[in-house]
Design an enzyme around this catalytic site. Structure first.
Site, PDB file in Angstrom:
ATOM      1  N   ASP A   1      59.918 -78.312  45.975  1.00  0.00           N
ATOM      2  CA  ASP A   1      59.599 -76.999  45.411  1.00  0.00           C
ATOM      3  C   ASP A   1      58.310 -76.479  46.027  1.00  0.00           C
ATOM      4  O   ASP A   1      57.731 -77.108  46.919  1.00  0.00           O
ATOM      5  CB  ASP A   1      59.522 -77.052  43.886  1.00  0.00           C
ATOM      6  CG  ASP A   1      58.370 -77.899  43.386  1.00  0.00           C
ATOM      7  OD1 ASP A   1      57.814 -78.685  44.177  1.00  0.00           O
ATOM      8  OD2 ASP A   1      58.014 -77.781  42.197  1.00  0.00           O
TER       9      ASP A   1
ATOM     10  N   ASP B   1      55.152 -76.203  45.286  1.00  0.00           N
ATOM     11  CA  ASP B   1      53.898 -76.953  45.354  1.00  0.00           C
ATOM     12  C   ASP B   1      54.110 -78.433  45.652  1.00  0.00           C
ATOM     13  O   ASP B   1      53.168 -79.206  45.682  1.00  0.00           O
ATOM     14  CB  ASP B   1      53.085 -76.771  44.075  1.00  0.00           C
ATOM     15  CG  ASP B   1      53.641 -77.533  42.883  1.00  0.00           C
ATOM     16  OD1 ASP B   1      54.872 -77.729  42.816  1.00  0.00           O
ATOM     17  OD2 ASP B   1      52.851 -77.926  42.005  1.00  0.00           O
TER      18      ASP B   1
ATOM     19  N   SER C   1      54.402 -73.648  40.944  1.00  0.00           N
ATOM     20  CA  SER C   1      55.413 -74.662  41.201  1.00  0.00           C
ATOM     21  C   SER C   1      56.705 -74.069  41.762  1.00  0.00           C
ATOM     22  O   SER C   1      56.729 -73.523  42.847  1.00  0.00           O
ATOM     23  CB  SER C   1      55.656 -75.446  39.909  1.00  0.00           C
ATOM     24  OG  SER C   1      56.406 -76.605  40.137  1.00  0.00           O
TER      25      SER C   1
ATOM     26  N   ASP D   1      55.751 -81.024  44.120  1.00  0.00           N
ATOM     27  CA  ASP D   1      55.779 -82.149  43.172  1.00  0.00           C
ATOM     28  C   ASP D   1      57.177 -82.417  42.619  1.00  0.00           C
ATOM     29  O   ASP D   1      57.366 -83.285  41.774  1.00  0.00           O
ATOM     30  CB  ASP D   1      54.794 -81.936  42.025  1.00  0.00           C
ATOM     31  CG  ASP D   1      55.111 -80.722  41.156  1.00  0.00           C
ATOM     32  OD1 ASP D   1      56.091 -80.003  41.450  1.00  0.00           O
ATOM     33  OD2 ASP D   1      54.364 -80.480  40.186  1.00  0.00           O
TER      34      ASP D   1
END
Length: 447
Positions: A239, A241, A100, A243
């Protein structure tokens, strides 16, 4: 007793150090194959742009294929696209390889069910229990899976975006985009170009080690400066990834995630798009958010911290809007999990409709005074010792009694780091200042 591997968002740690090693990931994939890949005999795996993603993919794919399970390689795509595609792929489960918003040397595994939901506590417990057993793997020359390349990414998102809005719907908006050198790097700029916005694109050239490096949702200084210097309407950062979203206004002021939830709630409600009058956040959201949502005549639900719990509550109450103060926003009409880009599009549509500067729209509500500390320690063992300490627990209970209905106190362990998160809220700022000092003193006394 099983080893605790899973936090609030899967397994996370430093790549090439246990448990994110090749041998462990291979073993974990073999266990997952025998326990969860029982119907379709197929699994999908995606990753973000970290250099360790290929290594961990190879280990997982080897484990699954050695057990006769086919692996669909989704390549580099954002987490929300992985979860949204999963139900369409006819697989038993998916795995997203990502850490993340963390630095490149970290990585992690997010386990996703065939329906596109994150694994439940009971499912992760099975994996944790089996990893410490003398698990017997069966290897059969007639049961070897294959790897299937599946093209996903920009084309998949265009399909979703075209259901949400039309091309050029953001024409005349000037937006700075920060892709965090992550999974949205090849997608975010192209989608906003399709929507007609004038954009400046930052951090969209990943090299494996620059993901989240002084950019993205955790490092918005350059984003804010670029917005101000170029006289743009707003800035949007995601960010690694994809999400999590952070937005800044034309003055370079960073907007709190709770403010975005509030904006989405009033926008969806205004257009009769909010399902069951429900808005879901977590106990970490500011108390002012709940007050604002209720003032709109809507129902407000607060869950434990973690996007998974937000989604579970949304499904329980039949809602289509949920989010976290940290920037995870779930619009379940468009995505099964937090999707920074789709959230950004809806927010921009709402801003354009109002015809005002972003600084004239936000803040949506007046937050309660807040004190928050992230207290970092040497390791998770020290955190466990502190949280189990009698004096610390007594100090927590004493503070809660003093706050009573006047505010809130949260003291919790991070699910991914050796950190204790401390947050106090109340309209009486002097009270939470006093209580904060007492709690930190009690925590620091534990040796």
């Amino acid at each position: 007793m099983s080893e605790k591997l899973f936090g609030t968002d899967g397994i996370r740690g430093v790549a090439n150090i246990y448990p994110l090693t090749v041998d462990f990931c291979l073993r974990l994939a073999c266990i997952a194959a025998q326990k969860f890949c029982l119907k379709q005999k197929k699994v999908a795996i995606a990753r973000d742009t970290r250099i360790s993603g290929d290594m961990l993919f190879s280990a997982l794919a080897s484990g699954f294929t050695s057990q006769g399970i086919d692996v669909i390689d989704l390549g580099v795509i954002p987490t929300p696209l992985c979860t949204t595609l999963t139900p369409q792929l006819n697989v038993d489960m998916s795995i997203m390889i990502t850490a993340s918003h963390n630095p490149y040397y970290d990585n992690g595994l997010k386990f996703i069910t065939s329906e596109g939901n994150k694994f439940s506590d009971s499912a992760t417990k099975i994996l944790e229990e089996e990893t410490i057993k003398d698990f017997t793997f069966e290897f059969n020359k007639d049961k070897i899976g294959k790897i299937i390349k599946e093209s996903a990414g920009l084309d998949s998102y265009f399909t979703i975006v075209k259901k949400l809005t039309n091309s050029n719907s953001l024409k005349n908006m000037k937006i700075v985009l920060d892709s965090a050198n992550g999974a949205f790097s090849a997608i975010l700029p192209e989608v906003f170009k399709f929507l007609g916005a004038e954009t400046i694109s930052l951090s969209d050239n990943p090299n494996g080690t620059n993901i989240n490096e002084n950019c993205g949702s955790q490092h918005t200084e350059n984003l804010c400066k670029t917005v101000v210097d170029n006289h743009y309407d707003l800035g949007i950062a995601v960010d690694g990834d994809g999400d999590r979203i952070i937005i800044c206004d034309e003055k370079g002021n960073r907007l709190n995630g709770d403010q975005i939830i509030a904006f989405l709630a009033q926008y969806l409600n205004k257009h009769n798009m909010l399902k069951n009058n429900a808005v879901v956040a977590t106990i970490y959201s500011n108390l002012g958010l709940g007050e604002y949502i209720k003032s709109l005549g809507l129902d407000f639900y607060a869950t434990p911290v973690g996007e998974r719990y937000v989604i579970e509550k949304m499904q329980e109450v039949g809602g289509n809007l949920g989010g976290e103060e940290s920037g995870h926003m779930v619009l379940s009409d468009y995505s099964l999990t937090g999707d920074a880009m789709l959230t950004a599009i809806v927010v921009c549509l709402g801003i354009k409709e109002l015809g005002k500067k972003v600084s004239e729209i936000f803040p949506i509500f007046e937050p309660f005074p807040t004190i928050a500390h992230n207290l970092r320690f040497a390791d998770k063992a020290q955190v466990e010792k502190i949280m189990a300490n009698k004096n610390v627990q007594e100090s927590i209970e004493k503070a809660k009694k003093q706050l009573q209905s006047k505010g809130s106190l949260i003291v919790r362990k991070s699910g991914t780091e050796p950190v204790i998160r401390l947050k106090l809220e109340a309209k009486d700022e002097n009270l939470i200042n006093h209580l904060s000092k007492e709690l930190i003193s009690a925590i620091n006394e534990v040796k």
